[in-house]
Design a protein around this motif. Structure first.
Motif, PDB file in Angstrom:
ATOM      1  N   ASP A 406       0.797  -1.157  -0.118  1.00 40.63           N
ATOM      2  CA  ASP A 406       0.051   0.025   0.047  1.00 40.63           C
ATOM      3  C   ASP A 406       0.885   1.138  -0.203  1.00 40.63           C
ATOM      4  O   ASP A 406       1.782   1.490   0.721  1.00 40.63           O
ATOM      5  CB  ASP A 406      -0.951  -0.113   1.234  1.00 40.63           C
ATOM      6  N   PRO A 407       0.660   2.092  -0.924  1.00 38.64           N
ATOM      7  CA  PRO A 407       1.711   3.493  -1.128  1.00 38.64           C
ATOM      8  C   PRO A 407       1.541   4.290   0.107  1.00 38.64           C
ATOM      9  O   PRO A 407       2.594   5.128   0.262  1.00 38.64           O
ATOM     10  CB  PRO A 407       1.144   3.803  -2.351  1.00 38.64           C
ATOM     11  N   ILE A 408       0.401   4.095   0.727  1.00 39.43           N
ATOM     12  CA  ILE A 408       0.241   5.058   1.953  1.00 39.43           C
ATOM     13  C   ILE A 408       0.846   4.725   3.315  1.00 39.43           C
ATOM     14  O   ILE A 408       1.703   4.970   3.873  1.00 39.43           O
ATOM     15  CB  ILE A 408      -1.308   5.514   2.300  1.00 39.43           C
ATOM     16  N   THR A 409       0.313   3.297   3.632  1.00 36.16           N
ATOM     17  CA  THR A 409       0.974   2.727   4.499  1.00 36.16           C
ATOM     18  C   THR A 409       2.109   1.884   4.919  1.00 36.16           C
ATOM     19  O   THR A 409       2.587   1.571   5.656  1.00 36.16           O
ATOM     20  CB  THR A 409      -0.156   1.838   5.220  1.00 36.16           C
ATOM     21  N   LEU A 410       2.388   1.677   3.548  1.00 38.05           N
ATOM     22  CA  LEU A 410       3.700   0.619   3.138  1.00 38.05           C
ATOM     23  C   LEU A 410       3.611  -0.905   3.535  1.00 38.05           C
ATOM     24  O   LEU A 410       4.286  -1.253   3.980  1.00 38.05           O
ATOM     25  CB  LEU A 410       4.850   1.144   3.613  1.00 38.05           C
ATOM     26  N   GLU A 411       2.364  -1.020   4.105  1.00 33.24           N
ATOM     27  CA  GLU A 411       1.885  -2.422   4.556  1.00 33.24           C
ATOM     28  C   GLU A 411       1.229  -3.367   3.385  1.00 33.24           C
ATOM     29  O   GLU A 411       0.841  -2.738   2.154  1.00 33.24           O
ATOM     30  CB  GLU A 411       0.803  -2.505   5.606  1.00 33.24           C
ATOM     31  N   ALA A 412       1.399  -4.491   3.575  1.00 30.42           N
ATOM     32  CA  ALA A 412       0.984  -5.591   2.588  1.00 30.42           C
ATOM     33  C   ALA A 412      -0.708  -5.253   2.218  1.00 30.42           C
ATOM     34  O   ALA A 412      -1.227  -5.062   3.406  1.00 30.42           O
ATOM     35  CB  ALA A 412       1.271  -6.982   2.985  1.00 30.42           C
ATOM     36  N   VAL A 413      -0.890  -5.386   0.903  1.00 26.57           N
ATOM     37  CA  VAL A 413      -2.352  -5.169   0.729  1.00 26.57           C
ATOM     38  C   VAL A 413      -3.137  -6.422   1.114  1.00 26.57           C
ATOM     39  O   VAL A 413      -2.785  -7.698   1.135  1.00 26.57           O
ATOM     40  CB  VAL A 413      -2.548  -5.029  -0.630  1.00 26.57           C
ATOM     41  N   SER A 414      -4.287  -6.248   2.158  1.00 22.23           N
ATOM     42  CA  SER A 414      -5.040  -7.421   2.666  1.00 22.23           C
ATOM     43  C   SER A 414      -5.705  -8.280   1.722  1.00 22.23           C
ATOM     44  O   SER A 414      -5.940  -7.912   0.688  1.00 22.23           O
ATOM     45  CB  SER A 414      -6.084  -6.707   3.549  1.00 22.23           C
ATOM     46  N   LYS A 415      -6.061  -9.555   2.024  1.00 18.81           N
ATOM     47  CA  LYS A 415      -6.711 -10.314   1.078  1.00 18.81           C
ATOM     48  C   LYS A 415      -8.060  -9.912   0.926  1.00 18.81           C
ATOM     49  O   LYS A 415      -8.693 -10.117  -0.212  1.00 18.81           O
ATOM     50  CB  LYS A 415      -6.506 -11.777   1.755  1.00 18.81           C
ATOM     51  N   ASP A 416      -8.840  -9.315   2.103  1.00 16.60           N
ATOM     52  CA  ASP A 416     -10.128  -8.865   2.040  1.00 16.60           C
ATOM     53  C   ASP A 416     -10.119  -7.695   0.860  1.00 16.60           C
ATOM     54  O   ASP A 416     -11.187  -7.778   0.272  1.00 16.60           O
ATOM     55  CB  ASP A 416     -10.681  -8.347   3.376  1.00 16.60           C
ATOM     56  N   ARG A 417      -9.182  -6.741   0.872  1.00 20.05           N
ATOM     57  CA  ARG A 417      -9.321  -5.736   0.060  1.00 20.05           C
ATOM     58  C   ARG A 417      -9.045  -6.338  -1.676  1.00 20.05           C
ATOM     59  O   ARG A 417      -9.618  -5.705  -2.477  1.00 20.05           O
ATOM     60  CB  ARG A 417      -7.963  -4.833   0.195  1.00 20.05           C
ATOM     61  N   CYS A 418      -8.268  -7.562  -1.740  1.00 24.53           N
ATOM     62  CA  CYS A 418      -8.194  -8.142  -3.117  1.00 24.53           C
ATOM     63  C   CYS A 418      -9.474  -8.593  -3.233  1.00 24.53           C
ATOM     64  O   CYS A 418      -9.707  -8.758  -4.651  1.00 24.53           O
ATOM     65  CB  CYS A 418      -6.945  -8.989  -2.933  1.00 24.53           C
ATOM     66  N   TRP A 419     -10.160  -9.381  -2.577  1.00 22.83           N
ATOM     67  CA  TRP A 419     -11.473  -9.845  -2.751  1.00 22.83           C
ATOM     68  C   TRP A 419     -12.502  -8.927  -3.177  1.00 22.83           C
ATOM     69  O   TRP A 419     -13.085  -9.018  -4.286  1.00 22.83           O
ATOM     70  CB  TRP A 419     -11.807 -10.602  -1.537  1.00 22.83           C
ATOM     71  N   GLU A 420     -12.379  -7.675  -2.770  1.00 26.87           N
ATOM     72  CA  GLU A 420     -13.310  -6.644  -3.041  1.00 26.87           C
ATOM     73  C   GLU A 420     -12.846  -6.217  -4.503  1.00 26.87           C
ATOM     74  O   GLU A 420     -13.915  -6.151  -5.385  1.00 26.87           O
ATOM     75  CB  GLU A 420     -13.164  -5.555  -2.157  1.00 26.87           C
ATOM     76  N   GLU A 421     -11.682  -6.060  -4.612  1.00 24.05           N
ATOM     77  CA  GLU A 421     -11.336  -5.519  -6.087  1.00 24.05           C
ATOM     78  C   GLU A 421     -11.650  -6.757  -7.290  1.00 24.05           C
ATOM     79  O   GLU A 421     -12.106  -6.257  -8.204  1.00 24.05           O
ATOM     80  CB  GLU A 421      -9.768  -5.197  -6.066  1.00 24.05           C
ATOM     81  N   VAL A 422     -11.362  -7.980  -6.991  1.00 22.52           N
ATOM     82  CA  VAL A 422     -11.734  -8.912  -7.849  1.00 22.52           C
ATOM     83  C   VAL A 422     -13.304  -9.006  -7.924  1.00 22.52           C
ATOM     84  O   VAL A 422     -13.583  -9.130  -9.310  1.00 22.52           O
ATOM     85  CB  VAL A 422     -11.063 -10.363  -7.487  1.00 22.52           C
ATOM     86  N   ARG A 423     -13.911  -9.146  -7.052  1.00 17.59           N
ATOM     87  CA  ARG A 423     -15.383  -8.899  -7.096  1.00 17.59           C
ATOM     88  C   ARG A 423     -15.873  -7.969  -8.005  1.00 17.59           C
ATOM     89  O   ARG A 423     -16.938  -8.167  -8.893  1.00 17.59           O
ATOM     90  CB  ARG A 423     -16.123  -9.027  -5.683  1.00 17.59           C
ATOM     91  N   GLU A 424     -15.478  -6.661  -7.447  1.00 14.74           N
ATOM     92  CA  GLU A 424     -15.830  -5.596  -8.502  1.00 14.74           C
ATOM     93  C   GLU A 424     -15.422  -5.723  -9.828  1.00 14.74           C
ATOM     94  O   GLU A 424     -16.371  -5.426 -10.694  1.00 14.74           O
ATOM     95  CB  GLU A 424     -15.268  -4.242  -7.922  1.00 14.74           C
ATOM     96  N   LEU A 425     -14.505  -6.181 -10.150  1.00 10.32           N
ATOM     97  CA  LEU A 425     -14.108  -6.303 -11.646  1.00 10.32           C
ATOM     98  C   LEU A 425     -15.038  -7.485 -12.167  1.00 10.32           C
ATOM     99  O   LEU A 425     -15.421  -7.170 -13.363  1.00 10.32           O
ATOM    100  CB  LEU A 425     -12.626  -6.577 -11.596  1.00 10.32           C
ATOM    101  N   LEU A 426     -15.140  -8.615 -11.874  1.00 15.22           N
ATOM    102  CA  LEU A 426     -15.846  -9.769 -12.147  1.00 15.22           C
ATOM    103  C   LEU A 426     -17.469  -8.927 -12.366  1.00 15.22           C
ATOM    104  O   LEU A 426     -18.165  -9.449 -13.487  1.00 15.22           O
ATOM    105  CB  LEU A 426     -15.864 -11.204 -11.615  1.00 15.22           C
ATOM    106  N   ASP A 427     -17.891  -8.485 -11.364  1.00 14.54           N
ATOM    107  CA  ASP A 427     -19.184  -7.918 -11.544  1.00 14.54           C
ATOM    108  C   ASP A 427     -19.436  -6.999 -12.522  1.00 14.54           C
ATOM    109  O   ASP A 427     -20.528  -6.836 -13.172  1.00 14.54           O
ATOM    110  CB  ASP A 427     -19.449  -7.266  -9.838  1.00 14.54           C
ATOM    111  N   THR A 428     -18.487  -5.971 -13.133  1.00 12.56           N
ATOM    112  CA  THR A 428     -18.496  -5.251 -13.932  1.00 12.56           C
ATOM    113  C   THR A 428     -18.380  -5.832 -15.294  1.00 12.56           C
ATOM    114  O   THR A 428     -19.198  -5.582 -16.310  1.00 12.56           O
ATOM    115  CB  THR A 428     -17.284  -4.196 -13.749  1.00 12.56           C
ATOM    116  N   LEU A 429     -17.657  -6.866 -15.412  1.00  6.77           N
ATOM    117  CA  LEU A 429     -17.540  -7.435 -16.634  1.00  6.77           C
ATOM    118  C   LEU A 429     -18.572  -8.599 -17.303  1.00  6.77           C
ATOM    119  O   LEU A 429     -18.820  -8.838 -18.431  1.00  6.77           O
ATOM    120  CB  LEU A 429     -16.082  -8.333 -17.031  1.00  6.77           C
TER     121      LEU A 429
END
Length: 441
Positions: A406-429
């Motif tokens: 994460d460019p702000i916190t410099l922490e690893a991006v959480s799996k929950d956040r990746c779930w949301e991004e993938v779901r949003e992408l698939l839901d869009t397509l």
């Protein structure tokens, strides 16, 4: 039972013996015409109806009114492993269709000189029937629909179309003019085509009809002039007439082939600022009423092009927009077969390597009104779909591995956040059928 050929049908047959349709060279391949393959792939309407992905191997597909066989070739390319059967009233067209499929190496194909009403005589049942640019030429469209229905498997799908009387009314007017001139009393030939050209060219440029239908460059093409100015048996229909015919034939409307281009809300400046009456009534009206309102307000479609099938044979399903977390965790993801081509994969890899957005709509534009771009940082999770079916979970896990900090916190991006991004992408397509999502219980 043999159906005697009417005088009009005999003239139509002679017209298509004179100019076989379509006039496309035998050697031309549709392999890279992803949009046409998308329309002619059984996967497309089957998913729209059932939200399931169907295998085309060993399916039996009919091209009713196959003409010179180009659409039969498209059907063969779009549906790997399927048996292709073509029928047409023109013997010359059928012979050309046989040559075309043989040239391209499709041996599991057969063609017959046959009327649609005589289909039961083949002794076959079909998973999919393509009847393109034919139904409106039949003396009785209900009889044509019933003929196809009689050989359609219980969960089979028919794609067919009718000319729009609202969009095409100027062509019907000019056909009436040429009927009055006697140019359509018999099968139109070279002389009739030249007289039609001379008549329209002689009109003043200010004449409304000429402005609307005279296309001098296109009119040099015999196929075009015969299928527009001098088409024997041509007639138009409205959406209510389509639905009435389906009811008479005991068939169920599934969807328009260009479904995204029939959306009534796209005709208004702002969906949130409709007049009160429309705002209250539009959500409540039927599919037939929505489509009819569209054709009245914007008669842009030459063809009323639709899929239909036996009533109440579609599988029930929960729309993706209503899926729970549990549904998503069990879901499988397919790439539409017409996106699963090497060019699209290569383009995606180039976009990823160069950190550029990936235009996924570039290969099949039919379901969209504007280009659809995906940021390469999320599009990268789609890459495994070119190799086969994936679970949503596996796509998420891939994204977790390749996501930067994460460019702000410099922490690893959480799996929950990746779930949301993938779901949003698939839901869009999913509404565009670029990805096909199957719910697995």
């Amino acid at each position: 039972m043999n159906h005697p050929e009417s005088e009009l049908q005999a003239k139509i047959r002679q017209q298509f013996d004179f100019v076989t349709y379509p006039r496309i060279p035998v050697e031309k391949s549709p392999k890279d015409d992803y949009e046409s393959l998308f329309i002619h792939n059984l996967v497309t309407p089957y998913y729209l109806r059932n939200q399931k992905v169907i295998e085309t191997k060993d399916k039996v597909i009919l091209d009713a009114g196959c003409g010179s066989g180009y659409k039969a070739l498209v059907l063969a390319e779009a549906n790997p492993g399927a048996k292709i059967v073509g029928i047409d009233i023109s013997e010359k067209s059928v012979e050309l269709a046989r040559q075309r499929l043989k040239y391209h190496g499709f041996d599991n194909a057969e063609f017959h000189v046959l009327l649609i009403e005589e289909l039961p005589s083949l002794g076959l049942e079909f998973d999919y029937i393509n009847c393109d640019e034919v139904l409106y030429l039949l003396p009785d469209i209900v009889a044509g629909l019933q003929g196809m229905k009689s050989v359609l498997k219980s969960d089979g799908i028919i794609r067919t179309n009718l000319h729009s009387s609202l969009q095409r009314h100027n062509y019907f007017k000019v056909q009436e003019v040429f009927q009055m001139m006697g140019l359509m009393n018999e099968n139109p030939g070279e002389m009739e085509m030249e007289l039609a050209r001379e008549t329209l060219d002689a009109l003043k440029d200010s004449i409304t009809l000429k402005r609307q239908i005279w296309k001098p460059e296109r009119a040099k093409n015999e196929e075009w002039i015969l299928s527009n100015y001098l088409l024997l048996g041509d007639k138009g229909f409205t959406i209510p007439e389509v639905f009435a015919a389906l009811k008479s034939a005991d068939l169920e409307f599934i969807n328009m082939v260009k479904w995204r281009q029939w959306e009534i809300m796209d005709l208004f400046k702002s969906e949130d600022d409709l007049p009160a009456f429309l705002g209250m009534s539009l959500p409540e009206i039927s599919v037939e009423e929505r489509l009819h309102l569209f054709e009245l307000l914007q008669p842009m479609h030459r063809l009323l092009d639709f899929w239909c099938g036996h009533p109440q044979k579609g599988q029930s399903f929960v729309p993706v927009s209503e899926w729970t977390d549990s549904d998503w965790q069990k879901a499988k993801v397919h790439l539409h077969p017409q996106l699963r081509n090497s060019q699209a994969r290569e383009d995606l890899i180039n976009c990823i390597n160069n950190h550029k957005p990936f235009e996924i709509s570039n290969y099949v534009k039919l379901p969209t009104l504007s280009p659809i771009h995906i940021d390469s940082s999320i599009a990268v999770c789609l890459l495994p779909l070119w190799d086969g079916v994936c679970t949503v979970e596996s796509l998420v896990e891939r994204l977790v591995k390749i996501r930067p900090l994460d460019p702000i916190t410099l922490e690893a991006v959480s799996k929950d956040r990746c779930w949301e991004e993938v779901r949003e992408l698939l839901d869009t397509l999913d509404p565009f059928l670029y990805v096909l999502l199957e719910h697995c219980s």
